[in-house]
Design a protein around this motif. Structure first.
Motif, PDB file in Angstrom:
ATOM      1  N   PHE A  94       5.021 -33.933  15.934  1.00 56.62           N
ATOM      2  CA  PHE A  94       6.012 -34.331  15.174  1.00 56.62           C
ATOM      3  C   PHE A  94       5.619 -35.525  14.242  1.00 56.62           C
ATOM      4  N   PRO A  95       5.855 -35.569  12.919  1.00 60.78           N
ATOM      5  CA  PRO A  95       5.199 -36.372  12.078  1.00 60.78           C
ATOM      6  C   PRO A  95       5.736 -37.879  11.941  1.00 60.78           C
ATOM      7  N   GLY A 114       3.437 -35.027   6.850  1.00 63.00           N
ATOM      8  CA  GLY A 114       4.824 -34.559   6.736  1.00 63.00           C
ATOM      9  C   GLY A 114       5.168 -33.616   7.515  1.00 63.00           C
ATOM     10  N   VAL A 115       4.195 -32.843   8.046  1.00 62.37           N
ATOM     11  CA  VAL A 115       4.491 -31.407   8.771  1.00 62.37           C
ATOM     12  C   VAL A 115       4.859 -31.298  10.181  1.00 62.37           C
ATOM     13  N   VAL A 129       6.336 -39.941   9.526  1.00 62.36           N
ATOM     14  CA  VAL A 129       6.959 -40.148   8.135  1.00 62.36           C
ATOM     15  C   VAL A 129       8.278 -40.633   8.306  1.00 62.36           C
ATOM     16  N   GLU A 130       8.623 -41.441   7.129  1.00 65.46           N
ATOM     17  CA  GLU A 130      10.453 -41.828   7.016  1.00 65.46           C
ATOM     18  C   GLU A 130      10.643 -41.008   5.737  1.00 65.46           C
ATOM     19  N   PRO A 131      12.101 -40.637   5.644  1.00 68.18           N
ATOM     20  CA  PRO A 131      12.461 -40.176   4.470  1.00 68.18           C
ATOM     21  C   PRO A 131      12.075 -40.658   3.264  1.00 68.18           C
ATOM     22  N   GLY A 132      11.671 -39.830   2.322  1.00 69.22           N
ATOM     23  CA  GLY A 132      11.291 -40.171   0.879  1.00 69.22           C
ATOM     24  C   GLY A 132       9.851 -40.640   0.849  1.00 69.22           C
ATOM     25  N   TYR A 133       9.039 -40.427   2.002  1.00 65.90           N
ATOM     26  CA  TYR A 133       7.582 -40.782   2.098  1.00 65.90           C
ATOM     27  C   TYR A 133       6.761 -39.993   1.138  1.00 65.90           C
ATOM     28  N   LEU A 134       7.192 -38.747   0.650  1.00 66.96           N
ATOM     29  CA  LEU A 134       6.259 -38.058  -0.432  1.00 66.96           C
ATOM     30  C   LEU A 134       6.262 -38.493  -2.029  1.00 66.96           C
TER      31      LEU A 134
END
Lengths: 437, 437
Positions: free
Chosen positions: A30-31, A67-68, A33-38
C-alpha cells in the motif's frame, strides 16, 4: 512512434511488466502517498511538442508506482481478487492490436462469434442449464459486460420493460409512468439474489427464492460476481443449485478466473428479453445478415454501443490453463483461506464471524468495534499487508480475502504472525488505556 | 505460463501486432465469412488440460483473422474512426500489468489522481471553461467513462436525481414515482445536444439551446463523441462555443484522438451533482482520506464499481504525440475528407448531402434510394473498401468517414476511382433495367 519503434518499446514494456509482476513482493503493498501527491509531479498542461518514450517510461517509476496499491502482491488481502494472468495479458495485447469495435456482427464477425462460443464454454464449465446457452439455435446465450453492476442494471431494465409491456397489454389505459410508479424490485441489503456477497461471502437460498419468483412472474437475476468462478469445481457447484429458476445470471471471470478486468459474464434464458428492451437500429448499424437467427448484434445486450474484443482473454485463459488448471487455482485459494481460518481459530483472542466457504475469512478480535478498528488501523498503517473491513450485524469485522495469483502458504503464515503480533502490541496498550472497560 | 515464458511470448505478440498493423493494407478490409462460421472451427467445450501458446497462437490466423473487419485498414471508411496508436497500446500493456481496480482513491491513488489531472489536460486542450476543470480545489472535473452512451446515461440519471430533489423540497407531498412520471427530457432525433451527429456530423446550436436550458433550469448535456477531438485545433474550437451553458460535456478520445477504446472523457461543472446521484459507501470501500476535499472516489461518478487504469493511455498519447502531433492527425483527416468531397463534386452524377465540416462526407448518386442501395451493395460486395449508409431526410446516403491513422491521399484517390467505376458499371445495367424510370 512507428511500427519499428513499437517493436522495440513493446518488448521493453513486456519486460517491465514481467519484472513488475515477478518482483511485486518486494514492493510495499500500500502506497505512502497523501491525497494530491501526483499533481505537483506533473506538468499543468499537455506538452505542445512530442516527448520521447524514454521520458514517459522513466516517469512510471517516478510518478505512477509510488501511488499504486499493488493488487497482485501476495500481501494484498483486500476487497476481492482482481484477476490477472499472463495469457490474459497476451490476449489483451492482441485485442488492442486488432482494435475493432464489435457492436454488431458485421462490425467484426469474429469478435461477436467468439464471444458467443466462449460464453457457452464458460456456461458449460459451471454447468448452467442448457436454456442459458446459445448453442446453434438456442433462445438464451451469454454476453461479456464490463462489470456486475452493468449486468444487474441490464437485468433490471430488461425486467422493467418486460413487465411494463405485460401490464400495458392487460391494462392499456395505464401510462408507462403510472405503471413504473407501481413496480417493485425485491432485494436483500446486498441486492438481488446474490451468491457470495462482498462483505462476508454469504449465499442467498435460490431453491427457496426461485420457485416464488417463477410463481409470481418476477424476474430473478442472480449475481455471483466473486463466487461464480468457484462453480467450475464440482465440489462447489451445489452453491449454484436453483439457477434453473433464474432469468439471468452473472459472474466475473475478471475477479477470480484469471481473466484481467474487464470481463463480467452474463447469461439470459431469453435473449429476446434483452433485445426487446435495448434494440436500436439506425441505418448505419444495419447489415444484411441481421435478420438471420444465427446473428447476434451485441449492442442490443448492453448499455454502451462500442465494445472491445474481450472474448480473446477468455479464449487464451481457458485454453492455456485448461479447466483443470483453473480448478487448481480456485482450490488453492480456498485451501489458503481455510489455512488462515485455522490459524485464527487457534488463537482464542480472535473469532471467526462468518462461515468460510470460499476464499474469504471474516474475523475479529473478541471485543469492541473500537478495538477492531484500532487493529485494522495498525495493520494498514504498517503496510506489510493490506486488508479492508466490513460490518456484519453491527460488528466491525476484518476481511481477509485470498487475492493474488501467486499467494502461497508462507504468505498466509506471515500475514497471520504479523496480525497476531500487532494484536498483542495493541492489546497491551489497550488494556492499559481502557482497563476499566 | 510463468514470467519467463511471458517475456518470450509477449515479444512474439508485440511483433505479431506490429506486423498486423504494418501490413494491414494487404488484408481484405471486410471478411468473407457467413454467420455461424466460427463455431464449427472451435471445440465444443473448454479443454480439460492446458494447451500450449503455440496452439492458441496459430489459431489467430486460422480462426480469428478470417472473421475480422479491419478497422485500421486505410480502406476502412465505415462508421467513425476507432482510435489506435502505438503509445496507447504500450499504455494498455502497462495498465494490464498493474491490473489495479481504481474504484476509490485508496484502491490505487495513482489511478485516480492521474485521471483527474489528465482530464484537466484534455479539458484545457479543447479550451473548456475553467468550471469544468478539477484543478486544486475546483467544483467540477473530469472522468473517463467507457462510452458516450454511458456518459449520457450518467448525465440523465444525475439530472433526474437533481430535479426530483428540487421538486421534493418544493412539494414534499409528491412521491418520487409521481415526480418521475412528469419529468421531461428534451432531445432531437439524435438525442441530447449533439456536436457531430453520427449520420451526418451535424451540429446543434448550443448558443441558442444553452440560454434556454439555463433559464428553465434544465440540465444540458453535450455529446461530441466524435467531433470533440477536433476542438483541440483552434480553427474548429468555435464549434464548441456555448459549452459554457452546459452542465456536462463529453467526447471520445477513443474515436479520434489516437487513444484505444475505451476512453470516453466526460466533464461536469458540479461534481456534487454526480456524487449526489450515485454515492454508495459500504464499509469495505471507505478509507480514512475520503472526507478530504482533495480526494476523488470515481466509483460515485459511474455505473460500474470497477475501473481500469485508463488514464495511462491518455498520458502516453498526449505526451508522445504532443498537442501539435494530435492536431496534425485531426487536420490530415479533415484535409482528406475535403479531398474526397472535391472528387465527388467534380462528378456530376453525384451529390454531396451534408456540409463537410470534419472527417465525414455524406454523398450519393443523384437518383433513387434503390440506386444508391445498389451502389453501396456493389461497393461492399467488392470488399476493396468498406462504407456504411445513413438516412438523411428520407434519402439513402453513403457515408465516407476518414478512419485509419495511416490513411493517405492515395487511398482516397483509390477509393474514389473504385466507387466511380462501380457507379459506371451499375448505371449501365440500371439504365437498361430501369429505362422507363
Amino acid at each position: 512512434m512507428d511500427a519499428a519503434e513499437f517493436r522495440k518499446r513493446g518488448k521493453e514494456m513486456v519486460d517491465y511488466v514481467a519484472d513488475y509482476l515477478e518482483k511485486i513482493e518486494k514492493r510495499q503493498v500500500f502506497p505512502d502517498v497523501e491525497p494530491g501527491y501526483l499533481r505537483p509531479l506533473i506538468a499543468q498542461c499537455a506538452p505542445q511538442d512530442p516527448e520521447s518514450f524514454e521520458d514517459v517510461f522513466k516517469d512510471i517509476e517516478k510518478i505512477i508506482m509510488p501511488g499504486v496499491t499493488h493488487w497482485h502482491s501476495p500481501y494484498f488481502f483486500a476487497y476481492f481478487p482482481a484477476a490477472s494472468s499472463f495469457p490474459a495479458l497476451l490476449a489483451d495485447m492482441l485485442c488492442g492490436g486488432i482494435g475493432c469495435v464489435g457492436f454488431s456482427w458485421a462490425a467484426s464477425p469474429a469478435c461477436t462469434e467468439l464471444e458467443t462460443v466462449m460464453l457457452d464454454w464458460l456456461g458449460k464449465m459451471v454447468n448452467l442449464p442448457e436454456e442459458f446457452l446459445a448453442g446453434k439455435d438456442g433462445k438464451g446465450g451469454g454476453v461479456i459486460q464490463g462489470s456486475a453492476s452493468e449486468a444487474t442494471l441490464i437485468a433490471l431494465l430488461a425486467a422493467r420493460t418486460k413487465t411494463i409491456r405485460q401490464v400495458q397489454s392487460e391494462k392499456p389505459e395505464l401510462t408507462e409512468a403510472e405503471i413504473m410508479g407501481r413496480l417493485v424490485a425485491y432485494a436483500s441489503d446486498q441486492f438481488c439474489a446474490t451468491l457470495g456477497t462482498t462483505p462476508c461471502c454469504s449465499f442467498d437460498k435460490l431453491l427457496e427464492l426461485g420457485p416464488i419468483c417463477n410463481k409470481e412472474n418476477i424476474w430473478m437475476h442472480i449475481d455471483a460476481a466473486y463466487a461464480g468462478s468457484a462453480f467450475i469445481c464440482p465440489e462447489f457447484r451445489h452453491l449454484l443449485n436453483g439457477v434453473e429458476f433464474a432469468d439471468s445470471f452473472n459472474f466475473n471471470p475478471h475477479k477470480w478466473l484469471l481473466v484481467n478486468f474487464d470481463c463480467s459474464a452474463m447469461w439470459v434464458k431469453k435473449r429476446s428479453d434483452l433485445i426487446g428492451a435495448f434494440k436500436l437500429e439506425p441505418l448505419y448499424l444495419q447489415h444484411h445478415h441481421q435478420e438471420s437467427g444465427l446473428v447476434t448484434d451485441y449492442r442490443h445486450w448492453q448499455i454502451p454501443l462500442g465494445r472491445r474484443f474481450r472474448s480473446l482473454k477468455l479464449w487464451f485463459v481457458l485454453r492455456m490453463y485448461g479447466v483443470k488448471g483453473l480448478q487448481e487455482h480456485i482450490r488453492k485459494h480456498i485451501r489458503l483461506s481455510h489455512q488462515f481460518e485455522h490459524l485464527v481459530l487457534q488463537d482464542e483472542r480472535f473469532e471467526i464471524c462468518a462461515k468460510v466457504v470460499l476464499g474469504l475469512v471474516c474475523f475479529r478480535l473478541k471485543g469492541s468495534n473500537e478495538l477492531n478498528e484500532a487493529l485494522l488501523k495498525s495493520i494498514n498503517d504498517a503496510k506489510k499487508i493490506h486488508l479492508v473491513p466490513c460490518h456484519l450485524r453491527e460488528k466491525f469485522v476484518l476481511r481477509f480475502a485470498i487475492c493474488s495469483r501467486t499467494v502461497e502458504s508462507t504468505h498466509i503464515k506471515f500475514a497471520w504472525q504479523h496480525i497476531s503480533q500487532l494484536a498483542t502490541d495493541l492489546l497491551k496498550t489497550w488494556v492499559q488505556n481502557h482497563h476499566q472497560q
